[in-house]
Design a protein around this motif. Structure first.
Motif, PDB file in Angstrom:
ATOM      1  N   ASP A   1       0.802  -1.213   0.000  1.00 36.20           N
ATOM      2  CA  ASP A   1       0.000   0.000   0.000  1.00 36.20           C
ATOM      3  C   ASP A   1       0.839   1.269   0.000  1.00 36.20           C
ATOM      4  OD1 ASP A   1      -2.231  -1.588   0.060  1.00 36.20           O
ATOM      5  OD2 ASP A   1      -2.503  -1.455   2.235  1.00 36.20           O
ATOM      6  N   ASP A   2       2.112   1.168   0.311  1.00 32.12           N
ATOM      7  CA  ASP A   2       2.956   2.353   0.477  1.00 32.12           C
ATOM      8  C   ASP A   2       4.219   2.253  -0.369  1.00 32.12           C
ATOM      9  OD1 ASP A   2       1.202   3.467   2.411  1.00 32.12           O
ATOM     10  OD2 ASP A   2       2.092   2.203   3.947  1.00 32.12           O
ATOM     11  N   SER A   3       4.063   1.863  -1.620  1.00 31.08           N
ATOM     12  CA  SER A   3       5.236   1.570  -2.442  1.00 31.08           C
ATOM     13  C   SER A   3       5.422   2.534  -3.611  1.00 31.08           C
ATOM     14  CB  SER A   3       5.126   0.137  -2.992  1.00 31.08           C
ATOM     15  OG  SER A   3       3.950  -0.005  -3.772  1.00 31.08           O
ATOM     16  N   VAL A   4       4.677   3.655  -3.626  1.00 28.07           N
ATOM     17  CA  VAL A   4       4.758   4.579  -4.757  1.00 28.07           C
ATOM     18  C   VAL A   4       5.730   5.718  -4.427  1.00 28.07           C
ATOM     19  CG1 VAL A   4       3.480   6.084  -6.313  1.00 28.07           C
ATOM     20  CG2 VAL A   4       2.378   4.047  -5.367  1.00 28.07           C
ATOM     21  N   PRO A   5       6.831   5.844  -5.163  1.00 29.47           N
ATOM     22  CA  PRO A   5       7.764   6.940  -4.901  1.00 29.47           C
ATOM     23  C   PRO A   5       7.092   8.295  -5.127  1.00 29.47           C
ATOM     24  CG  PRO A   5       8.763   5.264  -6.301  1.00 29.47           C
ATOM     25  CD  PRO A   5       7.305   4.949  -6.232  1.00 29.47           C
ATOM     26  N   ILE A   6       7.292   9.220  -4.210  1.00 27.20           N
ATOM     27  CA  ILE A   6       6.776  10.583  -4.358  1.00 27.20           C
ATOM     28  C   ILE A   6       7.924  11.449  -4.848  1.00 27.20           C
ATOM     29  CG2 ILE A   6       5.673  12.538  -3.212  1.00 27.20           C
ATOM     30  CD1 ILE A   6       4.531  10.623  -1.160  1.00 27.20           C
TER      31      ILE A   6
END
Length: 205
Positions: free
Chosen positions: A94-99
């Motif tokens: 759920d928290d794997s998208v680079p910002i």
């Protein structure tokens, strides 16, 4: 709408030292969704791309919500805030998208446009009135259409009108900024939309 009605009800019926305010995270997602459809947020096409399942959002959406809380509580623009713990965590679904810095900036700017505009946040800005919606959604001939054009900054309430060109036959623009109806035939229409705030300031797009 439900959350807005709750805030209005609390202000009317509950005695408090300070009026309750709305933290408009959903409104920020709505505007960011318009920017996604305009191609301004690479890797995203609609707000549903924020979700890893039916109810859980990813770290990008969590950062957007955090920036909305910050802007509303402190009355300050979130532009420039660090990503910090909201950055992608390898191995976490759920928290794997680079910002990226560009994505963070777009999220921050969108949050400020919404928070400093919505009348229930209690936050205002000296930024000039503008039309925040980047691009109108395409319509399909013979199919119901609805697109809300959103302002940023200025002094509400705002009134909307067509300043140049014409809408496709079958569509109308309401005074509160909603283009709706059923387009009658295929084609391309060019138009300019005007928004006017309570101070008489105008913005065009």
């Amino acid at each position: 709408n439900a959350y807005e009605l709750i805030v209005l009800g609390l202000r009317k019926n509950v005695a408090t030292k300070k009026p309750p305010v709305l933290i408009p995270a959903g409104h920020a997602i709505q505007l960011l969704g318009q920017k996604m459809r305009a191609g301004l947020m690479p890797g995203y096409q609609t707000p549903w791309d924020f979700y890893s399942d039916g109810i859980h959002v990813n770290n990008d959406a969590s950062y957007l919500v955090a920036c909305t809380f910050y802007a509303t509580i402190f009355g300050k623009s979130p532009v420039g805030l660090p990503v910090g713990a909201y950055q992608a965590k390898p191995g976490f679904r759920d928290d794997s998208v680079p910002i990226t810095p560009e994505m963070a900036r777009l999220i921050q700017e969108t949050d400020w446009e919404v928070v400093a505009t919505h009348p229930l946040t209690g936050v205002a800005s000296d930024d000039s009135l503008k039309i925040a919606t980047p691009l109108l959604d395409s319509a399909v001939a013979g199919e119901p259409y609805r697109c809300e054009v959103l302002p940023a900054f200025g002094k509400g309430p705002c009134a909307w009108s067509v300043a140049g060109g014409t809408l496709p036959a079958g569509l109308t623009l309401s005074a509160d900024g909603v283009i709706s109806g059923v387009p009658e035939k295929e084609g391309t229409s060019k138009l300019t939309i005007r928004v006017t705030d309570a101070k008489g300031t105008n913005a065009l797009k």
